[in-house]
Enzyme design. Structure first.
Site, mmCIF file in Angstrom:
data_model
loop_
_atom_site.group_PDB
_atom_site.id
_atom_site.type_symbol
_atom_site.label_atom_id
_atom_site.label_comp_id
_atom_site.label_asym_id
_atom_site.label_seq_id
_atom_site.Cartn_x
_atom_site.Cartn_y
_atom_site.Cartn_z
ATOM 1 N N GLY A 11 0.784 -1.111 -0.054
ATOM 2 C CA GLY A 11 0.136 0.029 0.065
ATOM 3 C C GLY A 11 0.863 1.086 -0.004
ATOM 4 O O GLY A 11 0.656 2.268 0.835
ATOM 5 N N LEU A 15 -1.606 7.204 2.025
ATOM 6 C CA LEU A 15 -1.296 7.990 2.984
ATOM 7 C C LEU A 15 -0.048 7.580 3.694
ATOM 8 O O LEU A 15 0.850 8.081 3.935
ATOM 9 C CB LEU A 15 -2.287 8.824 3.847
ATOM 10 N N GLY A 17 1.471 4.663 3.708
ATOM 11 C CA GLY A 17 2.485 4.042 2.942
ATOM 12 C C GLY A 17 3.492 5.226 2.405
ATOM 13 O O GLY A 17 4.692 4.724 2.382
ATOM 14 N N SER A 108 -8.293 0.461 11.834
ATOM 15 C CA SER A 108 -8.667 1.858 11.556
ATOM 16 C C SER A 108 -9.487 2.150 13.050
ATOM 17 O O SER A 108 -10.275 1.298 13.683
ATOM 18 C CB SER A 108 -9.500 2.296 10.727
ATOM 19 N N SER A 109 -9.172 3.293 13.500
ATOM 20 C CA SER A 109 -10.091 3.636 14.935
ATOM 21 C C SER A 109 -11.718 3.692 14.811
ATOM 22 O O SER A 109 -12.385 3.291 15.613
ATOM 23 C CB SER A 109 -9.576 4.991 15.397
ATOM 24 N N CYS A 110 -12.283 3.434 13.688
ATOM 25 C CA CYS A 110 -13.652 3.205 13.354
ATOM 26 C C CYS A 110 -14.030 1.993 13.718
ATOM 27 O O CYS A 110 -15.470 1.755 13.592
ATOM 28 C CB CYS A 110 -14.021 3.782 11.992
ATOM 29 N N TYR A 137 -16.811 -0.436 6.051
ATOM 30 C CA TYR A 137 -15.345 -0.461 6.108
ATOM 31 C C TYR A 137 -14.866 -0.943 7.459
ATOM 32 O O TYR A 137 -13.815 -1.472 7.753
ATOM 33 C CB TYR A 137 -14.915 0.955 6.015
ATOM 34 N N LYS A 141 -11.988 -4.079 8.520
ATOM 35 C CA LYS A 141 -10.941 -3.628 9.258
ATOM 36 C C LYS A 141 -10.671 -4.485 10.568
ATOM 37 O O LYS A 141 -9.721 -5.367 11.069
ATOM 38 C CB LYS A 141 -10.682 -2.109 9.559
ATOM 39 N N PRO A 164 -4.676 3.284 14.310
ATOM 40 C CA PRO A 164 -4.034 4.538 14.347
ATOM 41 C C PRO A 164 -5.418 5.613 14.675
ATOM 42 O O PRO A 164 -6.299 5.136 14.497
ATOM 43 C CB PRO A 164 -3.480 4.793 12.952
ATOM 44 N N ASN A 166 -6.947 9.328 13.668
ATOM 45 C CA ASN A 166 -7.217 9.925 12.456
ATOM 46 C C ASN A 166 -6.121 10.433 11.640
ATOM 47 O O ASN A 166 -5.668 11.587 12.040
ATOM 48 C CB ASN A 166 -8.365 10.917 12.583
ATOM 49 N N HIS A 180 -10.867 12.928 4.096
ATOM 50 C CA HIS A 180 -11.153 12.964 5.508
ATOM 51 C C HIS A 180 -11.215 14.617 5.749
ATOM 52 O O HIS A 180 -10.785 15.377 4.716
ATOM 53 C CB HIS A 180 -10.050 12.638 6.304
ATOM 54 N N ARG A 188 -11.515 22.764 0.298
ATOM 55 C CA ARG A 188 -12.402 23.928 0.156
ATOM 56 C C ARG A 188 -12.147 25.240 0.479
ATOM 57 O O ARG A 188 -12.704 26.290 -0.148
ATOM 58 C CB ARG A 188 -13.833 23.218 0.751
ATOM 59 N N ARG A 210 -11.929 14.692 17.560
ATOM 60 C CA ARG A 210 -11.257 13.777 16.780
ATOM 61 C C ARG A 210 -9.606 13.736 17.461
ATOM 62 O O ARG A 210 -9.182 14.978 17.777
ATOM 63 C CB ARG A 210 -11.112 13.600 15.592
HETATM 64 O O1 GFB Z 1 -12.616 13.035 8.800
HETATM 65 P P1 GFB Z 1 -14.105 12.365 8.807
HETATM 66 O O2 GFB Z 1 -14.466 11.832 7.669
HETATM 67 O O3 GFB Z 1 -13.552 11.122 9.481
HETATM 68 O O4 GFB Z 1 -14.770 13.329 9.481
HETATM 69 P P2 GFB Z 1 -14.536 10.211 10.955
HETATM 70 C C1 GFB Z 1 -14.494 13.999 10.888
HETATM 71 C C2 GFB Z 1 -15.510 15.116 11.458
HETATM 72 O O5 GFB Z 1 -15.376 16.234 10.545
HETATM 73 C C3 GFB Z 1 -16.982 14.690 11.143
HETATM 74 C C4 GFB Z 1 -16.507 16.685 10.115
HETATM 75 O O6 GFB Z 1 -17.750 15.060 12.144
HETATM 76 C C5 GFB Z 1 -17.470 15.208 9.906
HETATM 77 O O7 GFB Z 1 -18.854 15.761 9.891
HETATM 78 N N1 GFB Z 1 -16.414 17.393 8.845
HETATM 79 C C6 GFB Z 1 -16.657 18.687 8.460
HETATM 80 C C7 GFB Z 1 -16.023 16.930 7.478
HETATM 81 N N2 GFB Z 1 -16.324 19.247 7.556
HETATM 82 C C8 GFB Z 1 -15.945 17.758 6.722
HETATM 83 C C9 GFB Z 1 -15.680 17.625 5.538
HETATM 84 O O8 GFB Z 1 -15.798 18.578 4.389
HETATM 85 N N3 GFB Z 1 -15.220 16.183 4.926
HETATM 86 C C10 GFB Z 1 -15.297 15.668 6.030
HETATM 87 N N4 GFB Z 1 -14.847 14.309 5.706
HETATM 88 N N5 GFB Z 1 -15.720 15.509 7.269
HETATM 89 C C11 GFB Z 1 -13.888 8.242 9.429
HETATM 90 C C12 GFB Z 1 -14.468 7.053 8.910
HETATM 91 O O9 GFB Z 1 -14.680 8.854 10.023
HETATM 92 O O10 GFB Z 1 -12.617 8.062 10.103
HETATM 93 C C13 GFB Z 1 -13.131 6.293 8.183
HETATM 94 O O11 GFB Z 1 -15.526 7.157 8.057
HETATM 95 C C14 GFB Z 1 -12.027 6.144 8.863
HETATM 96 O O12 GFB Z 1 -13.969 5.005 7.788
HETATM 97 C C15 GFB Z 1 -11.645 7.459 9.478
HETATM 98 O O13 GFB Z 1 -12.121 5.369 9.896
HETATM 99 C C16 GFB Z 1 -10.337 7.388 10.277
HETATM 100 O O14 GFB Z 1 -13.552 10.047 12.242
HETATM 101 O O15 GFB Z 1 -15.813 10.801 11.251
#
Ligand code: GFB
Length: 320
Positions: A11, A15, A17, A108-110, A137, A141, A164, A166, A180, A188, A210
């Site tokens: 991999g 990120l 990798g 993954s922590s999720c 997902y 994991k 890990p 986030n 993420h 944005r 987080r």
């Molecule tokens: O980074 P994120 O998608 O990870 O979202 P998760 C973290 C928080 O950021 C959430 C908010 O509360 C989102 O609503 N957020 C605000 C945003 N603006 C944005 C945006 O523009 N994009 C995104 N993505 N979030 C992931 C899992 O969850 O964590 C994956 O879905 C993975 O599977 C990863 O495990 C580590 O922590 O919520």
């Protein structure tokens, strides 16, 4: 591990990798195998098996498999789950068959229950329902972590799972909808600044918190665990910064130079309310992250500008 050990980062385009492939030569490792175009297609069992048969990696970092933010998890749960299951079974099976000395699997922590007591200890694994937005997902994991444990028990394989915090960093997926939170907001905020917008929209309420870990620190934690940790229990890879999404948005806006207002779009999902890891085992062994959060966001923004100027930033890379 010796400087001449044969090391495979499964991999290398992800990120974690990419950060490992930067770190390992700096740490003196001279025998990396399967780098760049030499890496087999990890979803292809035959290709992975014949790669292990010919290259005989001794130390494996299994960090491959697509992942993404909350948006991608909601849009493409089947793709994410299937590819991660395939990659994990292919690489673990090949590492076992061809006698790899040791393997570190990045979960993954999720994969922890949504309501796990915080900070999350590895004992919480499997004790409650998953966060629904990323359950597919996360289940892949969890299966990977369980398979590592099964190989350990049945065959005595030295397979270790790391969970890990986030991660984020310069090699991130900057897709506005798939990435993420940090890379998506960088993208944005940059575009909003270019257009002269007065408002930057942030998903959710801004309240979720987080634990963030810079990709170079994650690579360093992975190498540390590969070298020094061989316990039966999985290992949390954290010790990073715990921030609310509102705090993250402020730092990103500042780094990018966005001068308008940050607004929260509560019609978008928040996901889990809080995710922070108890990394006392790792930290107790002497590892800690070294990059300050703001400096890490600055480096990630430079990574975005570099991607923009070279390959361009696509909207859905479906990669870590
Ligand atoms: O980074 P994120 O998608 O990870 O979202 P998760 C973290 C928080 O950021 C959430 C908010 O509360 C989102 O609503 N957020 C605000 C945003 N603006 C944005 C945006 O523009 N994009 C995104 N993505 N979030 C992931 C899992 O969850 O964590 C994956 O879905 C993975 O599977 C990863 O495990 C580590 O922590 O919520």
């Amino acid at each position: 591990m010796r400087a001449t050990s044969r090391v495979f980062v499964a991999g290398g385009d992800t990120l974690a990798g990419a950060a490992l492939l930067d770190l390992l030569p700096d740490e003196g490792f001279v025998n990396l195998v399967g780098v760049g175009g030499d890496e087999p297609e990890l979803t292809d069992a035959l290709a992975v098996n014949s790669f292990f048969a010919s290259e005989r990696p001794e130390f494996v970092f299994l960090v491959g498999g697509p992942s993404g933010g909350i948006g991608l998890n909601r849009a493409r749960p089947a793709d994410l789950m299937l590819a991660n299951l395939q990659i994990t079974t292919n690489v673990l099976d090949a590492a076992h068959r061809h006698g790899a000395t040791k393997l570190l699997y990045l979960a993954s922590s999720c994969a922890y229950p949504r309501e796990a007591p915080q900070p999350i200890r590895v004992e919480s694994l499997g004790t409650g329902p998953l966060e629904p937005t990323s359950a597919a997902y996360a289940t892949a994991k969890l299966a990977g972590a369980t398979l590592c444990d099964a190989y350990r028990r049945q065959y005595g394989c030295r397979f270790v799972t790391g969970f890990p915090a986030n991660p984020f960093g310069p090699h991130d997926d900057f897709g506005a909808d798939s990435g993420h939170v940090i890379p998506a907001l960088i993208r944005r905020a940059h575009e909003a600044t270019e257009r002269g917008d007065s408002v930057l929209s942030v998903w959710g309420t801004g309240a979720p918190r987080r634990e963030f870990l810079f990709s170079r620190d994650l690579a360093s934690a992975c190498l540390f665990a590969q070298r020094w940790y061989d316990g039966d229990a999985p290992l949390n890879l954290g010790g990073g910064t715990v921030l609310s999404i509102a705090e993250v948005a402020r730092v990103v806006a500042d780094v990018v130079g966005f001068r308008g207002r940050v607004m929260f779009d509560a019609t978008k999902p928040d996901g889990a309310p809080l995710k922070a890891l108890d990394s006392s085992v790792l930290v107790g062994m002497g590892w800690k992250p070294t990059t300050a959060f703001r400096a890490a966001v600055e480096e990630t923004y430079h990574g975005f500008l570099h991607q923009l100027a070279t390959e361009g930033v696509t909207d859905e890379r479906l990669a870590v």
